[in-house]
Write a protein that holds these residues in place. Structure first.
Motif, PDB file in Angstrom:
ATOM      1  N   LEU A 340       0.836  -1.207   0.000  1.00 28.28           N
ATOM      2  CA  LEU A 340       0.000   0.000   0.000  1.00 28.28           C
ATOM      3  C   LEU A 340       0.869   1.254   0.000  1.00 28.28           C
ATOM      4  O   LEU A 340       0.556   2.240  -0.666  1.00 28.28           O
ATOM      5  N   GLU A 341       1.963   1.193   0.748  1.00 30.52           N
ATOM      6  CA  GLU A 341       2.897   2.329   0.761  1.00 30.52           C
ATOM      7  C   GLU A 341       3.565   2.480  -0.602  1.00 30.52           C
ATOM      8  O   GLU A 341       3.684   3.583  -1.136  1.00 30.52           O
ATOM      9  N   ARG A 345      -0.395   4.976  -1.273  1.00 34.01           N
ATOM     10  CA  ARG A 345      -1.436   5.289  -0.293  1.00 34.01           C
ATOM     11  C   ARG A 345      -0.851   6.169   0.823  1.00 34.01           C
ATOM     12  O   ARG A 345       0.299   6.019   1.211  1.00 34.01           O
ATOM     13  N   GLU A 346      -1.703   7.063   1.386  1.00 25.36           N
ATOM     14  CA  GLU A 346      -1.232   8.031   2.372  1.00 25.36           C
ATOM     15  C   GLU A 346      -0.868   7.350   3.689  1.00 25.36           C
ATOM     16  O   GLU A 346      -1.442   6.341   4.076  1.00 25.36           O
ATOM     17  N   ALA A 347       0.073   7.975   4.413  1.00 26.95           N
ATOM     18  CA  ALA A 347       0.539   7.435   5.687  1.00 26.95           C
ATOM     19  C   ALA A 347      -0.590   7.330   6.696  1.00 26.95           C
ATOM     20  O   ALA A 347      -0.667   6.360   7.478  1.00 26.95           O
ATOM     21  N   GLU A 348      -1.491   8.331   6.708  1.00 21.80           N
ATOM     22  CA  GLU A 348      -2.616   8.308   7.648  1.00 21.80           C
ATOM     23  C   GLU A 348      -3.494   7.069   7.413  1.00 21.80           C
ATOM     24  O   GLU A 348      -3.939   6.413   8.353  1.00 21.80           O
ATOM     25  N   THR A 354      -3.743  -0.526   9.685  1.00 24.20           N
ATOM     26  CA  THR A 354      -2.983  -1.434  10.557  1.00 24.20           C
ATOM     27  C   THR A 354      -3.601  -1.501  11.949  1.00 24.20           C
ATOM     28  O   THR A 354      -3.798  -2.582  12.509  1.00 24.20           O
ATOM     29  N   LYS A 355      -3.923  -0.325  12.496  1.00 25.15           N
ATOM     30  CA  LYS A 355      -4.446  -0.266  13.861  1.00 25.15           C
ATOM     31  C   LYS A 355      -5.790  -0.989  13.973  1.00 25.15           C
ATOM     32  O   LYS A 355      -6.035  -1.757  14.900  1.00 25.15           O
ATOM     33  N   TYR A 356      -6.667  -0.742  13.006  1.00 23.62           N
ATOM     34  CA  TYR A 356      -7.995  -1.363  13.049  1.00 23.62           C
ATOM     35  C   TYR A 356      -7.896  -2.875  12.915  1.00 23.62           C
ATOM     36  O   TYR A 356      -8.490  -3.631  13.700  1.00 23.62           O
ATOM     37  N   LEU A 357      -7.152  -3.363  11.921  1.00 24.06           N
ATOM     38  CA  LEU A 357      -7.092  -4.803  11.676  1.00 24.06           C
ATOM     39  C   LEU A 357      -6.442  -5.543  12.842  1.00 24.06           C
ATOM     40  O   LEU A 357      -6.831  -6.676  13.163  1.00 24.06           O
ATOM     41  N   LYS A 358      -5.478  -4.919  13.504  1.00 27.66           N
ATOM     42  CA  LYS A 358      -4.886  -5.556  14.687  1.00 27.66           C
ATOM     43  C   LYS A 358      -5.888  -5.591  15.837  1.00 27.66           C
ATOM     44  O   LYS A 358      -5.961  -6.572  16.583  1.00 27.66           O
ATOM     45  N   ALA A 359      -6.691  -4.526  15.951  1.00 29.79           N
ATOM     46  CA  ALA A 359      -7.668  -4.453  17.048  1.00 29.79           C
ATOM     47  C   ALA A 359      -8.714  -5.553  16.939  1.00 29.79           C
ATOM     48  O   ALA A 359      -9.189  -6.079  17.952  1.00 29.79           O
ATOM     49  N   VAL A 360      -9.089  -5.914  15.694  1.00 33.39           N
ATOM     50  CA  VAL A 360     -10.155  -6.916  15.505  1.00 33.39           C
ATOM     51  C   VAL A 360      -9.593  -8.283  15.135  1.00 33.39           C
ATOM     52  O   VAL A 360     -10.313  -9.152  14.660  1.00 33.39           O
TER      53      VAL A 360
END
Length: 921
Positions: A340-341, A345-348, A354-360
């Motif tokens: 994606l990088e 795709r933007e850093a934000e 990453t944060k969402y997929l790790k959380a779930v």
């Protein structure tokens, strides 16, 4: 709606960007269920579960559906029906045009029934990429007509000529699509010349995680192209559906699916340095065909996955339809984020994905065995055992090691006609036919390569194999090699990014010198848009009745698909496409025979010019960079000036032009009323066609050129068109009159009634041999229902709604087959055509069916999913078959006469209820 300052109305649409910017994001955290079953679910099933939880309304999605998915380990084997609401829909123009035609016609029908036509509008976001309309009409051969030079000028204008011709041929279709982009909300059109739908999806359209209306949730989709599964390589769950089913999803209906089994495919080991991703995917394809994964999900895991780039994973996922699975899923990991990088795709965005997929618990570490979920079955592949290979000559799953290609072709040459046979008499195996091209004499023989195309989403999205082809071309030129000028060579990249990095790395110059210049951006040779071969080549093939070969880096090589004059077609990696073009034949053993002898008389072997993985990776690291992707995709929707200047009407209802031969209001909704009729038995039906195994959607509804002696050609001629204006079946999918006449019009269709390949059948009452359309028309004039008899894997191949719409218009009420390809069965259901299946152990042969009997299928008024019904023949024989309506929702569609009729009635009823409520108030 709320009132803002000074009395201005602030709508949800106005508030949306403010919500996006300022509100706290929310998500459904499935990890907080506190249920140990969640942690053991395959990652692909977790996506289904999240969708069910988020959309649970106790109407379309119920709490019991959530429980069924959560309890997957038990329910996977119980034929449990669950709904799935994907986040978006993707279409290409061959399937997108008929979808927009249906939407326009549905608006007309809803208005006639007293409803609000604007209710027919995509609720689910839809992207349509125009990528299937361009053909290889011009390539280096056009540069050589005035010259005997072996190499084409690098200043060839083939690309511009092909794009100009594409626009001239398809202007009417493009205007219609532009109208659709204005008339329908939530529909984005990516203009022609941008690239292939699946590569554009991978590099640009994929969200991976949606950030919408204050919520995070996994990206997911269905698409009207079989190879929608390519996006699974990036960790986005997606698969192909029928165009008819996709339209219902766009209108807010969930997909009704049987909760699938999930096969875990473990990869380990390290590929040899000369192996390409194409070799791996062809090996996986054959292996999974043998395992049997039809109707299942495949989910990849194991340390070998971590060694594969996203492009490699996407190549494997792209071929999912060829091994028969519904989806081929690679959960998101660090390599996904790096991709994606790399693609700009933007850093934000990368941070919240990453944060969402790790959380779930949807983020994967392939080296952590503690994350390995439960699977229905586990199979394994040692990547170190993979060898260079191709597939063919007629099916993607028929893998052949390159070292066996020569022997395999020669065996096929004499073998009985079939998937691996041409039945050429032994005395003709050495036939040689001389011919003149560009004032020089050449010869053709069995196995001669006449088409060599680097094409298709499968490989052109993969920098490693594209740069590998470029490096091989460079070494070939440096060794003094060339490609014979009569071979139709072409390069059709899947996006402008490919051209960018091929130029920047310095290899484009060498590809062009070998004839592999860019001829267009789209799905070209692989879909059948290979364009004409030089006339002297066609004459030589015809004169010698030769089995000429096409070699392409595609995903489909079914009979009659690539070109009518190439009876043998092989799928190969881009470097191997060039290698076979240099050799000029598939009858070569690269390990023992030189690929060519250069001007100095030196033997050059393939091993002398083949680049290693290390060489390729070094170039890829240097030249495939984020700025390329950003530059190309920032202007993707504005770069085509001819598209931008197209005029299109802005009315909400389409004004049909009776003179048009491209866009026509379909007859599917003629006479539609709000009243449902009870199902009726099919009485004294004739068999229109008696077919065998693996009849593909290309056999049923071809996408390629319209033959001059076909019913479709006669129709177009009657409308004042000359043969050069016929275009292709694929481009005329907005006109039912052409498509009905094109149904079963593939010249490679094998009909047991005739015992030969031909787009014809026997009109049983008279015994006459007629074109299929003409025979069906006779039956319809007599008011006689029709059936099709078939063997295994009926409807395999591309997702093609016209392969169901066409038979419906021919008067075919049911198909009786041993088994069905998943998408095609769904399309038949969507059109109200009954898919009947023999009971286990039964076949046409075992039951003694000739197809000349008359068939009565007893259909009771009360139906249940997968119900067994009785078939009576006029001979007095009876037997039982299964009706393949697999869910209650599919039965509802059948009662309505098809999914679109169901949606029209539903929209009209909703509008009526709304009006009555307003009047009551």
């Amino acid at each position: 709606r709320i009132m803002g300052r000074q009395g201005h109305v602030i709508t949800d649409q106005t508030l949306q960007p403010l919500r996006q910017k300022y509100l706290q994001r929310q998500f459904y955290n499935l990890s907080k269920l506190g249920d140990s079953r969640y942690d053991r679910l395959p990652f692909s099933i977790r996506v289904l579960l999240e969708s069910a939880v988020r959309n649970c309304d106790e109407f379309l999605v119920k709490r019991s559906d959530v429980e069924s998915i959560l309890n997957w380990k038990e329910t996977q084997s119980q034929t449990v029906e669950v709904p799935f609401r994907p986040a978006r829909v993707i279409l290409q123009d061959f399937t997108g045009v008929p979808a927009v035609v249906d939407f326009a016609a549905m608006r007309d029908a809803v208005m006639k029934l007293g409803g609000d036509p604007e209710k027919i509008n995509p609720v689910c976001p839809a992207d349509l990429v125009i990528d299937h309309s361009i053909q290889v009409d011009f390539n280096r051969n056009q540069c050589l007509t005035q010259s005997v030079l072996p190499l084409c000028s690098l200043r060839s204008d083939s690309l511009q000529k092909n794009q100009d011709l594409e626009f001239d041929r398809n202007k009417e279709r493009f205007q219609f699509l532009k109208w659709g982009s204005k008339a329908f909300r939530n529909m984005r059109i990516i203009p022609p010349g941008s690239g292939i739908v699946h590569q554009v999806n991978l590099e640009y359209l994929a969200r991976v995680v949606f950030n919408y209306d204050g919520y995070f949730y996994p990206d997911s989709l269905v698409g009207t192209d079989s190879h929608t599964t390519m996006i699974d390589g990036l960790g986005v769950l997606g698969w192909g559906v029928g165009g008819i089913e996709a339209e219902a999803v766009m209108l807010g209906q969930p997909i009704s699916m049987v909760l699938p089994e999930v096969v875990g495919y473990k990869l380990h080991g390290t590929p040899e340095k000369l192996i390409t991703s194409t070799d791996i995917v062809l090996t996986v394809t054959k292996h999974l065909r043998q395992v049997g994964v039809v109707g299942k999900f495949v989910e990849f895991f194991g340390p070998g996955v971590a060694q594969l780039s996203i492009a490699d994973r996407a190549t494997i996922a792209n071929m999912c339809p060829e091994y028969g699975a519904t989806a081929a899923f690679f959960p998101v990991d660090d390599v996904s984020i790096q991709y994606l990088e790399q693609t700009g795709r933007e850093a934000e965005k990368l941070a919240y994905i990453t944060k969402y997929l790790k959380a779930v618990a949807m983020f994967r570490d392939y080296n952590d065995v503690s994350q390995d979920p439960d699977f229905t079955q586990i199979v394994e592949l040692d990547l170190s055992k993979v060898v260079p290979c191709c597939s063919g000559p007629k099916r993607p799953q028929d893998r052949i090691p390159v070292s066996d290609m020569k022997n395999d072709f020669e065996t096929c040459l004499g073998a009985k006609v079939g998937f691996k046979g041409f039945q050429v008499p032994p005395e003709c195996h050495s036939s040689v036919v001389p011919f003149q091209f560009s004032e020089r004499e050449y010869t053709l023989s069995h196995g001669s390569v006449v088409i060599a195309a680097i094409t298709s989403c499968t490989n052109t999205s993969n920098p490693s194999v594209m740069l590998g082809a470029g490096l091989l071309a460079k070494k070939a030129i440096e060794c003094g090699l060339s490609v014979k000028p009569y071979i139709k060579t072409s390069l059709s990249p899947g996006s402008g990014v490919v051209t960018y990095y091929l130029k920047e790395s310095g290899v484009m110059d060498y590809l062009s010198q070998l004839g592999f210049e860019v001829v267009g951006y789209g799905c070209m040779t692989c879909i059948g848009n290979s364009g004409p071969l030089p006339e002297p080549v066609v004459e030589a093939i015809t004169k010698g009745d030769l089995v000429a070969a096409g070699v392409l880096s595609g995903n489909r090589n079914f009979e009659g698909r690539v070109h009518p004059n190439t009876r043998a077609n092989y799928l190969a990696s881009p470097p191997l496409v060039i290698a076979y073009a240099l050799a000029g034949t598939v009858r070569i053993d690269f390990e023992k025979e030189p690929i060519a002898i250069n001007s100095e008389g030196k033997e050059i072997f393939l091993r002398d010019i083949w680049p290693t993985r290390e060489e390729i990776q070094a170039v890829e690291r240097t030249f495939v960079i984020p700025s390329m992707f950003k530059e190309v995709y920032e202007k993707i929707e504005k770069v085509n000036n001819r598209w931008n200047s197209l005029d299109a009407p802005s009315d909400k209802l389409y004004t049909w032009d009776p003179k048009s031969t491209y866009i026509k209001s379909p007859p599917f909704f003629s006479g539609l009323t709000m009243t449902l009729q009870p199902p009726k038995s099919i009485t004294n039906a004739y068999v229109l066609l008696n077919l065998g195994d693996s009849v593909t959607t290309d056999h049923i509804s071809p996408a390629g050129n319209i033959a001059r002696n076909s019913p479709a050609a006669r129709y177009l001629t009657s409308r004042g068109l000359s043969p050069r204006d016929y275009n292709s079946y694929g481009s005329r999918r907005g006109n039912d009159a052409v498509m009905a006449r094109g149904t079963f019009a593939n010249i490679r269709l094998f009909n047991k009634f005739l015992n030969k390949q031909a787009p014809q059948t026997i009109h049983l009452p008279t015994g006459e041999t007629l074109d299929v359309f003409d025979a069906a028309e006779r039956y319809q004039q007599s008011g006689v229902p029709l059936l099709v008899l078939a063997g295994k894997e009926y409807g395999s191949g591309s997702s093609r709604d016209w392969a169901a719409k066409g038979p419906f218009l021919l008067g075919i009420k049911a198909v009786l087959a041993e088994s069905y390809e998943r998408i095609h069965r769904s399309n038949l259901v969507g059109m109200g055509v009954i898919p009947l299946e023999y009971l286990p152990g039964d076949t046409a042969d075992s039951l003694g069916l000739t197809g000349r009997e008359r068939y009565t299928i007893i259909i009771p008024e009360q139906l249940t999913p997968r119900m067994i019904v009785t078939v009576k023949l006029d001979t007095g024989k009876t037997f039982q078959v299964r009706m393949r309506f697999d869910t209650d929702v599919e039965l509802a569609y059948f009662h309505h006469g098809g999914i679109l009729n169901y949606m029209i009635r539903k929209m009209s009823e909703d509008a009526k209820d709304s009006t009555e409520k307003e009047q009551h108030v």
